[in-house]
Each structure stands twice: as C-alpha cells, then as structure tokens.
Design a protein around this motif. Structure first.
Motif, short mmCIF file in Angstrom:
data_model
loop_
_atom_site.label_atom_id
_atom_site.label_comp_id
_atom_site.label_asym_id
_atom_site.label_seq_id
_atom_site.Cartn_x
_atom_site.Cartn_y
_atom_site.Cartn_z
N ARG A 30 25.48 97.43 76.29
CA ARG A 30 26.10 98.39 75.40
C ARG A 30 27.19 97.72 74.59
N THR A 32 23.41 102.53 79.73
CA THR A 32 24.30 103.11 80.73
C THR A 32 24.32 104.62 80.66
N GLY A 86 27.85 103.40 69.06
CA GLY A 86 27.43 102.40 70.02
C GLY A 86 25.94 102.19 70.00
N SER A 91 21.05 103.78 75.09
CA SER A 91 22.11 103.11 75.83
C SER A 91 21.64 102.70 77.21
N SER A 104 22.58 99.45 71.97
CA SER A 104 22.22 98.43 72.95
C SER A 104 21.84 97.15 72.21
#
Length: 543
Positions: free
Chosen positions: A88, A127, A102, A125, A104
C-alpha cells in the motif's frame, strides 16, 4: 512516447509478460534514474493524467512525497528477477474530491529488461483498506501493525502463502543516532523504515516495538540475509540480529501477543544479560505458548481442592479448586503466561468444565469455587458459556462458586459489576479474590457487589494481636459487615492466626491450619492434618 518507449514486437511481449503479473489498473516502466519510459492503463483515474503524459516524468511524482525513501529503496535494492509487493502506498495529492489517495504498488525487475523496473498500480488495497498510522519517520504504530496484520494474514491464507513475523534488533541504534546531527539521524531512521517497508509483506512496514527493536511481517520464503544486509547498510554498518516467528493465519492476535511477550522477556533480562540471544528468547516463548495451548486443548492440568471452613464451627463451607501443572510446583508462572498471551479465558473455561463434571459426581452438599480471571469475565461471550454449562440445573449453579481473580486493574468497573450481577442472579455465589493486593482496592468494594471477599494472605499470614495488619483486617471486616459482604482469610497457617482471624470477625478461613489441598473434594474436620513444620508462610496459589 519516446523512442525507448516504442518497443519492438519481441520486447513488447517480454514487457507485457512482466506487467501481466499485477492485473493492475496502470502498468509502467522506469529506467535506472526513476524516469517513466512506458505507461499503459487507467492513468488518468489514478494520477489525473493520461498514460502518454506520464512518459518522461519522474515516477516519484505519482506518489506522496512521504513515499520518497521507499521508492528510492525499491529502485536501488531490487535484484534482477526479484519482485516486491503488492504494498500500500499513498498517491500524490490531487484537488479532485473523488481522487483516490492510496493504491497498491508492485515492482518487478525482469532479467530481459536490464536495469529497467516494471511497475504496476492497482486501486485495490493489500490491507483491506485499513489506513496505517505512521510516525514522522514512517514507522507503523504498534496498534496499526497489529490490526492490519489481520487483513494481511487472511489475504495470505487465501493465496496459499505462509508468512512469518520477523523481529529485528539493532543494538545500540538509539545511541548511534543520538551522536549524529538531527537531520542525519532522521535520514537514517527514514532509510531504515524504507528498508523494512520494502521488505515487508503488503508494504505494511516495520513497527518500532522497543528500544532498537522492530517487527515486520514477511513471506516465510524471503531470505533473512538480504534484510540484514539492507538494515546494516541503512544504519551505518550496524550488525542487526533477526529472529523469525511462524504465523498462524487462524490466530492473528495470539501471534502479536506472543511477539510482545518475547520482547518483554528480552527487555526484562537486559541487553547485557541476553547471553542466550534474542532468537533464543523468542524460541523459548514460542515453546511456552505452544505448551500452554496444548495444556488447554488437552486439559493437561490437575485440580487440587483446598477446604474453606467456618472459623467458628470448623465445618466445611466449600472447596477452592487449585490448578496444578506439575507436582509440587506453583502454577503462578504458567497462569501468568496465559494472561500475557491473552489465553486465560480458554483456560478458565476448561477449568470450569472440569469442576462442573466433578460437582455432578459429588454429593449435592459439595460446593467448589472456580477461579475466573477478571480479564476473562470481561471477554464477550464467556459469561454465556459459563452459564450454559450449568443451564439445566439451578442446584449446580448454587454449588459452583465463582472467585474473581485479578492481576491487572479492571478498567470498566460498572460493566464488571453488571456481569457479576448476572452471575449472582443465575444463582452463583461470587467472591472477589486477594482483596488488598495488586490492583484490588476499596473502590472495588464500593462498586462491585459480591457475596465474599478473600482477604489477601499477606495481611493474614504473620498477623499478631495488636499489629498493624490486624488493625487493617479488623476495620476491613467491619466495613464488609456494613455492606453485607462476608469475609474469607487465606493463608491461615497456624491455630493462633485462625483464632485471631475469628476474633477480628472473619467468617471463613483457608490454609494449612485446616487442611492441605486434597486430590478429591472430600474432607472432614476429623481428618485435618497438623500443619507441617517448615510450611508456615507457604501458599497454594492460583495466580
């Protein structure tokens, strides 16, 4: 596109193979200086610019400036044939309100492309979308690390990957950095966090879990040598030590607790005393935690039963069940391990089940007290499990006394009291153990409505007439009588202490003056053994 970005057909095939691994929204390629030489995909969605406009730009312009150290580390350290990510990353800020913040990032250095780096960006993502909390140097906070680990372990489980938690110690790092100018020290810290983040699974990064100690989650196949070399280079030639802990995808929180316990043990021993080394400390913790899991799962403990008697009549009131893990040794260390690993609730339930089975086999006059950690009491669902064990028999509930033990301060006394009220309403007698020791205080007596308190044995053991301990016990008993709470004196080792306890108003007593712990809950005053010499001051304890 530049001439370099217009590849031949063969080169295009190689390139597409290098980029297809990501399944990304945007794929691009950078040269050895970090300049984008090829871009294809939904660049405008991610960056606000079409893919053709990215060619010739520094790839760092796609990302938040806080990612600079990570990008530099990836570009310099990635070996031929090596892949990092997905991790990330924060994208460059944009004015559009719906712009993603954000993504990846995955990077791969194909042998056929020489020094060029194949990169892929995806809006998904690694996460679960959980935002990492980082400090000024970019290290992940411990809480953020623990919570994000849950997402990553589940992702790894679904992908069939095996992860490990790597604990890195760089002895003397803080002192080394303190000798540098502030700007150089901060640069070194940022370089270290970039190393840990680049080498971590999902780009989670490193958590600073103690002085000179860091934790990262990595693929179990990732070679430790590379990480150690990079950490050493980032810290100016320090020699780091690494210990690897295998992760159980089904027990994320236990992984973290085991890690923290290992670190606490190591810190308590002190750096100079750590002759066995950090790795050995971790290995011992893993063995201990595995041993305790086996104890719980296989009910690998024995129960001894110590009588609690009326000080006035000498008649049996009930037994307290005491857990034993090996003959003639205190269970204190094992129970403390269970609390540190947050596995005490599983153990408490196992003990209660054993006591219920014993009660079912004993006469209806037999009552047994089970120790229940205050920490366990506060766990969602455990109360229902306990009540479910005796749901078919109010007689069993009356005979199963619950003794609340506590080594850490109860944070929510109102909730604890409401749970105790539910137990009492169901028919259980509730006792507060070790009153006057540790966190237990008058505030507990004021706010927790219990049937009994057990006065801590340190007040009782060496008490003499007119002593300060006797005065404290006298006034405590008087206060309890006013509140309608009965009292139990523990560690009653001699007949003189038993008589004094009764004179001070204590109703019940427990200790070697009446009986040693028994293998079965069967006892009568006629069979009371005399206190053994040399046993004065000894204590059969649960915690």
């Amino acid at each position: 596109m530049t001439e370099e970005s217009a590849p031949t057909e063969d080169a295009s095939l190689v390139r597409l193979l290098g980029l297809a691994f990501a399944g990304a929204d945007l794929v691009f390629e950078i040269d050895n200086d970090g300049v984008i030489v090829f871009a294809l995909g939904a660049a405008e969605r991610l960056t606000g610019r079409p893919d053709k406009a990215l060619v010739g730009k520094d790839w760092a312009s796609l990302f938040n400036p806080s990612e600079s150290a990570l990008l530099t580390r990836l570009r310099r350290d990635l070996a031929t044939g090596e892949r990092r990510g997905p991790m990330r990353v924060d994208l460059a800020p944009r004015m559009a309100s719906n712009a993603p913040t954000g993504a990846s990032l995955s990077v791969f250095r194909l042998p056929q492309l020489g020094s060029k780096l194949s990169c892929a960006l995806s809006l998904s993502s690694p996460t679960g979308g959980y935002p990492f909390a980082r400090d000024a140097s970019g290290f992940t906070s411990v809480d953020s690390f623990a919570r994000s680990t849950e997402y990553l372990l589940e992702e790894a489980r679904q992908a069939g990957l095996v992860l490990s938690l790597d604990l890195v110690e760089v002895r003397g790092l803080r002192d080394r950095l303190a000798q540098l100018p502030p700007e150089d020290a901060e640069e070194a810290r940022q370089s270290l966090q970039a190393v840990l983040r680049a080498d971590s699974y999902g780009g989670l990064g490193g958590a600073e879990v103690g002085v000179d100690r860091f934790a990262i989650m990595r693929s179990s196949e990732a070679p430790p040598e590379r990480l150690l070399q990079s950490v050493g280079a980032a810290t100016g030639g320090a020699i780091p030590e690494l210990s690897r802990m295998p992760l159980d995808c089904a027990a994320t929180s236990r992984n973290m607790r085991t890690m923290r316990l290992a670190l606490d043990r190591f810190i308590e021993a002190g750096g100079d005393a750590a002759a066995a080394g950090f790795s050995d400390t971790v290995a011992r913790t893993l063995r201990d935690s595995s041993r305790f899991r086996d104890i719980v799962e296989q009910s690998g403990f024995q129960l001894a039963y110590q009588p609690v008697v009326s000080l006035e009549t000498g008649r049996l009131h009930h037994f307290e069940a005491l857990a034993r893990f090996s003959p003639d040794t205190s269970p204190a260390e094992t129970i403390q391990l269970a609390e540190d690993l947050d596995m005490i609730q599983a153990f408490d339930l196992s003990v209660v089940r054993s006591i219920v089975r014993e009660l079912e086999a004993q006469p209806r006059t037999t009552r047994i007290a089970a120790n229940l950690s205050a920490h366990s009491l506060m766990i969602d669902g455990i109360l229902e499990e306990i009540l479910g064990l005796v749901s078919d028999s109010r007689d069993l509930r009356r005979r199963l006394i619950l003794e609340i033990t506590e080594t850490r301060k109860i944070q929510d006394l109102d909730r604890a009291n409401s749970l105790i009220a539910l137990l009492r309403k169901a028919g259980h007698i509730v006792c507060l153990d070790d009153f006057g020791a540790g966190a237990a205080s008058l505030d507990y007596l004021r706010r927790l409505e219990v049937d009994f308190i057990k006065i801590d044995g340190r007040y009782i053991q060496s008490m003499t007439e007119g002593s300060r301990d006797a005065l404290v016990v006298k006034h405590l008993v008087a206060l309890c009588k006013e509140l309608g709470v009965a009292t139990i004196a523990e560690m009653v080792e001699t007949s003189s202490v038993a008589r004094l306890s009764q004179e001070l108003g204590v109703e019940l007593g427990q200790g070697w003056a009446f009986s040693k712990p028994l293998d079965t809950p069967k006892w009568s005053p006629q069979s009371t053994p005399k206190p053994a010499r040399g046993r004065v001051g000894a204590r059969e304890i649960w915690i």
